[in-house]
Motif scaffolding. Structure first.
Motif, PDB file in Angstrom:
ATOM      1  N   GLY A 134      -9.380  -3.473   5.578  1.00 21.10           N
ATOM      2  CA  GLY A 134      -7.959  -3.283   5.850  1.00 21.10           C
ATOM      3  C   GLY A 134      -7.190  -3.238   4.556  1.00 21.10           C
ATOM      4  O   GLY A 134      -7.770  -3.227   3.469  1.00 21.10           O
ATOM      5  N   ASP A 135      -5.871  -3.189   4.664  1.00 20.38           N
ATOM      6  CA  ASP A 135      -5.039  -3.116   3.465  1.00 20.38           C
ATOM      7  C   ASP A 135      -4.170  -4.359   3.283  1.00 20.38           C
ATOM      8  O   ASP A 135      -3.168  -4.331   2.575  1.00 20.38           O
ATOM      9  CB  ASP A 135      -4.175  -1.851   3.477  1.00 20.38           C
ATOM     10  CG  ASP A 135      -3.248  -1.768   4.693  1.00 20.38           C
ATOM     11  OD1 ASP A 135      -3.184  -2.744   5.472  1.00 20.38           O
ATOM     12  OD2 ASP A 135      -2.581  -0.736   4.854  1.00 20.38           O
ATOM     13  N   ILE A 136      -4.559  -5.471   3.932  1.00 17.51           N
ATOM     14  CA  ILE A 136      -3.844  -6.735   3.800  1.00 17.51           C
ATOM     15  C   ILE A 136      -4.754  -7.747   3.124  1.00 17.51           C
ATOM     16  O   ILE A 136      -5.776  -8.161   3.678  1.00 17.51           O
ATOM     17  CB  ILE A 136      -3.384  -7.281   5.174  1.00 17.51           C
ATOM     18  CG1 ILE A 136      -2.536  -6.255   5.916  1.00 17.51           C
ATOM     19  CG2 ILE A 136      -2.606  -8.582   4.990  1.00 17.51           C
ATOM     20  CD1 ILE A 136      -1.260  -5.877   5.211  1.00 17.51           C
ATOM     21  N   GLY A 137      -4.395  -8.138   1.909  1.00 16.42           N
ATOM     22  CA  GLY A 137      -5.198  -9.103   1.174  1.00 16.42           C
ATOM     23  C   GLY A 137      -4.452  -9.571  -0.057  1.00 16.42           C
ATOM     24  O   GLY A 137      -3.276  -9.251  -0.266  1.00 16.42           O
ATOM     25  N   LEU A 138      -5.143 -10.316  -0.897  1.00 16.96           N
ATOM     26  CA  LEU A 138      -4.511 -10.834  -2.111  1.00 16.96           C
ATOM     27  C   LEU A 138      -4.374  -9.754  -3.180  1.00 16.96           C
ATOM     28  O   LEU A 138      -3.394  -9.727  -3.922  1.00 16.96           O
ATOM     29  CB  LEU A 138      -5.318 -12.017  -2.653  1.00 16.96           C
ATOM     30  CG  LEU A 138      -5.370 -13.254  -1.749  1.00 16.96           C
ATOM     31  CD1 LEU A 138      -6.357 -14.273  -2.296  1.00 16.96           C
ATOM     32  CD2 LEU A 138      -3.983 -13.882  -1.623  1.00 16.96           C
ATOM     33  N   PRO A 140       0.800  -1.232   0.000  1.00 15.77           N
ATOM     34  CA  PRO A 140       0.000   0.000   0.000  1.00 15.77           C
ATOM     35  C   PRO A 140       0.828   1.275   0.000  1.00 15.77           C
ATOM     36  O   PRO A 140       0.538   2.206  -0.769  1.00 15.77           O
ATOM     37  CB  PRO A 140      -0.824  -0.129   1.280  1.00 15.77           C
ATOM     38  CG  PRO A 140      -0.925  -1.595   1.517  1.00 15.77           C
ATOM     39  CD  PRO A 140       0.380  -2.172   1.044  1.00 15.77           C
ATOM     40  N   ALA A 141       1.862   1.341   0.836  1.00 10.23           N
ATOM     41  CA  ALA A 141       2.658   2.573   0.928  1.00 10.23           C
ATOM     42  C   ALA A 141       3.350   2.879  -0.394  1.00 10.23           C
ATOM     43  O   ALA A 141       3.445   4.045  -0.809  1.00 10.23           O
ATOM     44  CB  ALA A 141       3.684   2.451   2.047  1.00 10.23           C
ATOM     45  N   GLU A 142       3.838   1.853  -1.070  1.00  6.84           N
ATOM     46  CA  GLU A 142       4.514   2.027  -2.355  1.00  6.84           C
ATOM     47  C   GLU A 142       3.550   2.585  -3.399  1.00  6.84           C
ATOM     48  O   GLU A 142       3.867   3.543  -4.128  1.00  6.84           O
ATOM     49  CB  GLU A 142       5.068   0.689  -2.821  1.00  6.84           C
ATOM     50  CG  GLU A 142       5.692   0.685  -4.203  1.00  6.84           C
ATOM     51  CD  GLU A 142       6.057  -0.709  -4.671  1.00  6.84           C
ATOM     52  OE1 GLU A 142       6.860  -0.804  -5.625  1.00  6.84           O
ATOM     53  OE2 GLU A 142       5.541  -1.693  -4.101  1.00  6.84           O
ATOM     54  N   LEU A 143       2.369   2.017  -3.466  1.00  5.60           N
ATOM     55  CA  LEU A 143       1.392   2.443  -4.459  1.00  5.60           C
ATOM     56  C   LEU A 143       0.909   3.863  -4.175  1.00  5.60           C
ATOM     57  O   LEU A 143       0.766   4.686  -5.078  1.00  5.60           O
ATOM     58  CB  LEU A 143       0.224   1.463  -4.465  1.00  5.60           C
ATOM     59  CG  LEU A 143      -0.662   1.418  -5.699  1.00  5.60           C
ATOM     60  CD1 LEU A 143       0.151   1.245  -6.979  1.00  5.60           C
ATOM     61  CD2 LEU A 143      -1.684   0.294  -5.567  1.00  5.60           C
ATOM     62  N   ARG A 144       0.669   4.156  -2.913  1.00  5.28           N
ATOM     63  CA  ARG A 144       0.227   5.497  -2.539  1.00  5.28           C
ATOM     64  C   ARG A 144       1.280   6.537  -2.917  1.00  5.28           C
ATOM     65  O   ARG A 144       0.953   7.613  -3.454  1.00  5.28           O
ATOM     66  CB  ARG A 144      -0.060   5.561  -1.038  1.00  5.28           C
ATOM     67  CG  ARG A 144      -0.521   6.943  -0.566  1.00  5.28           C
ATOM     68  CD  ARG A 144      -0.806   6.935   0.922  1.00  5.28           C
ATOM     69  NE  ARG A 144      -1.955   6.099   1.243  1.00  5.28           N
ATOM     70  CZ  ARG A 144      -3.214   6.501   1.169  1.00  5.28           C
ATOM     71  NH1 ARG A 144      -3.492   7.755   0.783  1.00  5.28           N
ATOM     72  NH2 ARG A 144      -4.205   5.682   1.485  1.00  5.28           N
ATOM     73  N   ALA A 145       2.545   6.242  -2.661  1.00  7.06           N
ATOM     74  CA  ALA A 145       3.618   7.188  -2.977  1.00  7.06           C
ATOM     75  C   ALA A 145       3.687   7.458  -4.476  1.00  7.06           C
ATOM     76  O   ALA A 145       3.880   8.609  -4.905  1.00  7.06           O
ATOM     77  CB  ALA A 145       4.949   6.656  -2.473  1.00  7.06           C
ATOM     78  N   MET A 146       3.508   6.427  -5.293  1.00  8.84           N
ATOM     79  CA  MET A 146       3.552   6.605  -6.741  1.00  8.84           C
ATOM     80  C   MET A 146       2.427   7.527  -7.219  1.00  8.84           C
ATOM     81  O   MET A 146       2.629   8.350  -8.113  1.00  8.84           O
ATOM     82  CB  MET A 146       3.444   5.246  -7.442  1.00  8.84           C
ATOM     83  CG  MET A 146       4.623   4.319  -7.193  1.00  8.84           C
ATOM     84  SD  MET A 146       4.420   2.711  -7.996  1.00  8.84           S
ATOM     85  CE  MET A 146       4.629   3.186  -9.713  1.00  8.84           C
TER      86      MET A 146
END
Length: 257
Positions: free
Chosen positions: A236-240, A174-180
């Motif tokens: 949440g932000d944990i999933g497949l 999630p953090a990587e995608l948000r930063a992009m």
């Protein structure tokens, strides 16, 4: 005309077809519902589908939008998509092009919405692709995208098989995608995980082992279980998968004279 063709034509005319229930993979049905929930598609909207594949989702989008363009680098997938459109989307503004987004020749601000269903994880030049997505969206336009995360998948052999079979280059966090997205001026970024529960994990592990093949009619029980679990497992932000909803920021205002 065969009786089956007559029945299909009647269902199309009544609006019952095309339907997401034609898809064999229950994960793709739930994914489509998650990404289009609350999307507010208008008759004036132009929508770009990046990595459309065989394009069944575009048949549904084209029922609401004024114009839909699906792009994919696979000529065979585009041919299949055009065949489906000829049957299910006659008279609608639905176009398929065999191209990458950076070679598509799209105008800046051409689209009101951009969607992409589990494609970004396969792309090597993802920074360039995201730059172009940001460019072709109108200010205030909406991006809806899903990507592979596999955050709950811990079996290393299955991860390796999935990566090889599906040609996955990146499993996103999630953090990587948000930063992009933030780097490209997107705002109101909402990230959420899809397929968070234990049943989805077991079902997906089995799907990896059998090459994601589902029988046309035996998909309904897995689909029901997935839908119930998605509705009951805490968010949440944990999933497949990871899903994204973001809005392109408006350009900076010109300084006043």
């Amino acid at each position: 005309m065969a009786l089956r063709d007559i029945a299909r034509s009647a269902l199309i005319a009544s609006g019952l077809l095309p339907s997401r229930y034609l898809w064999r993979n229950p994960f793709k049905i739930v994914e489509f519902d998650a990404l289009t929930d609350g999307l507010d598609i208008r008759p004036t909207d132009a929508i770009l589908d990046v990595g459309c594949g065989g394009g069944p989702q575009d048949l549904l989008l084209a029922r609401q939008a004024g114009r839909v363009v699906g792009i994919d680098v696979s000529a065979s997938e585009i041919e299949r998509a055009r065949g489906l459109a000829e049957v299910y989307a006659r008279g609608r503004e639905l176009e398929y092009r065999c191209t990458s987004i950076e070679s598509g020749g799209f105008r800046s601000g051409e689209f009101d919405k951009v969607v992409s269903f589990s494609v970004f994880e396969h792309i090597a030049n993802r920074d360039i692709v995201l730059d172009v997505i940001a460019d072709v969206l109108k200010p205030g336009g909406v991006l809806r995208m899903s990507v592979d995360s596999m955050a709950t998948l811990t079996d290393t052999a299955l991860i390796a098989k999935h990566r090889a079979d599906a040609f996955v280059l990146t499993y996103f966090k999630p953090a990587e995608l948000r930063a992009m997205l933030e780097q490209r001026g997107f705002r109101d970024i909402h990230l959420w995980a899809l397929f968070r529960g234990p049943h989805a994990l077991r079902e997906f592990e089995g799907a990896i082992e059998r090459g994601h093949r589902y029988h046309r009619y035996r998909k309904f029980l897995p689909l029901l279980r997935l839908e119930i679990e998605e509705a009951t497992v805490p968010p949440g932000d944990i999933g497949l998968f990871l899903c994204v909803s973001a809005i392109k920021g408006s350009p900076p205002a010109s300084p006043r004279a």
